[in-house]
Design a protein around this motif. Structure first.
Motif, PDB file in Angstrom:
ATOM      1  N   UNK A   1       0.817  -1.343  -0.167  1.00  0.00           N
ATOM      2  CA  UNK A   1      -0.024   0.112   0.119  1.00  0.00           C
ATOM      3  C   UNK A   1       1.343   1.401   0.074  1.00  0.00           C
ATOM      4  N   UNK A   2       1.977   1.138   0.224  1.00  0.00           N
ATOM      5  CA  UNK A   2       3.145   2.495   0.148  1.00  0.00           C
ATOM      6  C   UNK A   2       3.583   2.887  -1.612  1.00  0.00           C
ATOM      7  N   UNK A   3       4.322   3.667  -0.931  1.00  0.00           N
ATOM      8  CA  UNK A   3       4.846   4.382  -2.598  1.00  0.00           C
ATOM      9  C   UNK A   3       5.638   3.649  -2.825  1.00  0.00           C
ATOM     10  N   UNK A   4       6.209   2.890  -2.798  1.00  0.00           N
ATOM     11  CA  UNK A   4       8.012   2.225  -2.972  1.00  0.00           C
ATOM     12  C   UNK A   4       7.497   1.194  -3.515  1.00  0.00           C
ATOM     13  N   UNK A   5       8.570   1.126  -5.280  1.00  0.00           N
ATOM     14  CA  UNK A   5       8.176  -1.188  -5.453  1.00  0.00           C
ATOM     15  C   UNK A   5       8.718  -1.854  -4.854  1.00  0.00           C
ATOM     16  N   UNK A   6       9.912  -0.989  -4.461  1.00  0.00           N
ATOM     17  CA  UNK A   6      10.705  -1.954  -3.780  1.00  0.00           C
ATOM     18  C   UNK A   6      10.618  -2.835  -2.469  1.00  0.00           C
ATOM     19  N   UNK A   7       9.551  -2.115  -1.879  1.00  0.00           N
ATOM     20  CA  UNK A   7       9.421  -2.636  -0.150  1.00  0.00           C
ATOM     21  C   UNK A   7       7.822  -3.757  -0.686  1.00  0.00           C
ATOM     22  N   UNK A   8       7.878  -4.956  -0.436  1.00  0.00           N
ATOM     23  CA  UNK A   8       6.686  -6.099  -0.849  1.00  0.00           C
ATOM     24  C   UNK A   8       6.151  -6.557   0.469  1.00  0.00           C
ATOM     25  N   UNK A   9       4.817  -7.268  -0.228  1.00  0.00           N
ATOM     26  CA  UNK A   9       4.386  -7.939   1.076  1.00  0.00           C
ATOM     27  C   UNK A   9       4.556  -9.205   0.663  1.00  0.00           C
ATOM     28  N   UNK A  10       5.009  -9.863   1.774  1.00  0.00           N
ATOM     29  CA  UNK A  10       5.491 -11.291   1.036  1.00  0.00           C
ATOM     30  C   UNK A  10       4.754 -11.767   1.873  1.00  0.00           C
ATOM     31  N   UNK A  11       4.289 -13.559   0.939  1.00  0.00           N
ATOM     32  CA  UNK A  11       3.677 -14.615   1.699  1.00  0.00           C
ATOM     33  C   UNK A  11       3.608 -15.708   0.796  1.00  0.00           C
ATOM     34  N   UNK A  12       4.047 -17.736   1.527  1.00  0.00           N
ATOM     35  CA  UNK A  12       4.077 -17.970   0.734  1.00  0.00           C
ATOM     36  C   UNK A  12       3.499 -19.152   0.855  1.00  0.00           C
TER      37      UNK A  12
END
Length: 289
Positions: free
Chosen positions: A74-85
Motif C-alpha cells: 500500500x505504500x508508494x515504494x515498489x521495492x517494499x513487498x508484502x511477502x506471503x508463502x
C-alpha cells in the motif's frame, strides 16, 4: 500514450500474513535499535532514554523503518513487498469509477478479480512463454511477469476481491494501483528509456575505485502527437498529475516495448504551440524505486 492516475481506496479485508514485530506499548521502555509496530509501519528506537512517546510524534527518538508486511503493497515504494508463502486475498472498496488495476513488483502465479457478488471479471496467469520461433514455443522457458496491468472490460466502482495464487511458496506484491486510464496522444518514435544510477563511487590516490551499490530508477523521454483541437483537454489533464505518482504507459501493443511503462512522476513537460492541425509535446518521466 496512456496515463493512469491512482484513486484512493479502502481496504476492507486483508489476508496477507501479519507482521510479527511487536506492537508499540506506551508502558514499555525501549532500548536503542528495538523495533515496534505502530500505525502500519515498523519503527526503530534511536534512544536508550526512559521515554514513552509515540513514534510518529518524536522523530528524534524513533526512525520510521518500513511498512508492516501486510501494508507494504500500500505504500508508494515498489521495492517494499508484502511477502506471503501461500495464497492470499484482499477486499477493497473504491468510490471512484475505475477500469485499470496495476500490480507492480510481484511474484506469483495467478491473479483473479471478483465483484462483490462473486462474479469473476478477470483471471490472469502471470506465467507466459514469449516465442520468436516454433522451437521456442514448444521448448523455450516459461517467464513470470514482474509487473502486470489489467484493463477491465468496463469501468466499475465499489467493492472487489483480488485473489493472489502463489507460485510454489511465494506470493509477493510490491504495489497495488487502481485508477482510470486516460489516452493522451500517440507516442512518436524514437522514444528514450534510460536508468538513473544511485550507486556511489570513490577513487583513491592509487586509482582504486570503490563502488557502494545503490538502486536504479527508470527515466523515460517521450514525444507525443495530438490533434490541435484536443490540446487544451490534454494540457489540463497533464497539469493535474504534477507532483502525483502515476502509471505511464508509452506502448500498449501486445508486442510493444514494455520498458516504456513505469510508475513514476512527471519531471518535465513542454508543448511548443504551432498553427498546424497536429502538434507534439514532450514528457520526461522519472520512475520510482
Amino acid at each position: 500514450m496512456t496515463i493512469v492516475k491512482p484513486f484512493e481506496f479502502e481496504v476492507l479485508e486483508n489476508l496477507a500474513p501479519k507482521d510479527e514485530t511487536p506492537l508499540w506499548n506506551k508502558e514499555t521502555t525501549y532500548k536503542s535499535d528495538e523495533k515496534v509496530q505502530f500505525k502500519g509501519f515498523i519503527w526503530v528506537s534511536a534512544s536508550d532514554e526512559d521515554t514513552h512517546e509515540e513514534p510518529d510524534v518524536y522523530f528524534d527518538k524513533w526512525v520510521k523503518f518500513a511498512p508492516t508486511n501486510e501494508n507494504a503493497f500500500l505504500d508508494d515504494e515498489l521495492s517494499t513487498q508484502t511477502i506471503a508463502s501461500s495464497d492470499w486475498s484482499i477486499k477493497i472498496k473504491c468510490d471512484e469509477s475505475f477500469d485499470c488495476i496495476a500490480f507492480l513488483n510481484l511474484f506469483m502465479s495467478k491473479i483473479t478479480i471478483e465483484t462483490k457478488d462473486g462474479k469473476i471479471i478477470s483471471e490472469k496467469s502471470m506465467i507466459y512463454r514469449k516465442s520468436r520461433t516454433w522451437w521456442e514455443y514448444f521448448f523455450g522457458k516459461f517467464k513470470i511477469n514482474k509487473d502486470d496491468i489489467i484493463f477491465l472490460p468496463f469501468a466499475i466502482r465499489g467493492e472487489i476481491t483480488i485473489n493472489f495464487k502463489a507460485m510454489g511458496d511465494v506470493a509477493n506484491l510490491g504495489h497495488l494501483l487502481i485508477g482510470k486510464k486516460e489516452f493522451v496522444g500517440i507516442t512518436v518514435y524514437p522514444a528514450s528509456s534510460t536508468y538513473l544510477n544511485y550507486s556511489k563511487t570513490s577513487t583513491n590516490e592509487w586509482g582504486v575505485t570503490n563502488v557502494v551499490a545503490g538502486k536504479k530508477a527508470k527515466y523515460l523521454e517521450f514525444v507525443v502527437a495530438i490533434e490541435k483541437k484536443d490540446f487544451d483537454y490534454y494540457d489540463d489533464l497533464i497539469s493535474q498529475i504534477y507532483n502525483t505518482k502515476a502509471l505511464f504507459i508509452g506502448d500498449e501493443n501486445e508486442n510493444g516495448f514494455k520498458k516504456l511503462t513505469t510508475f513514476g512522476i512527471l519531471k518535465d513537460y513542454s508543448a511548443p504551440l504551432e498553427i498546424d492541425d497536429y502538434l507534439q509535446y514532450k514528457l520526461n518521466i522519472q520512475g520510482l524505486i
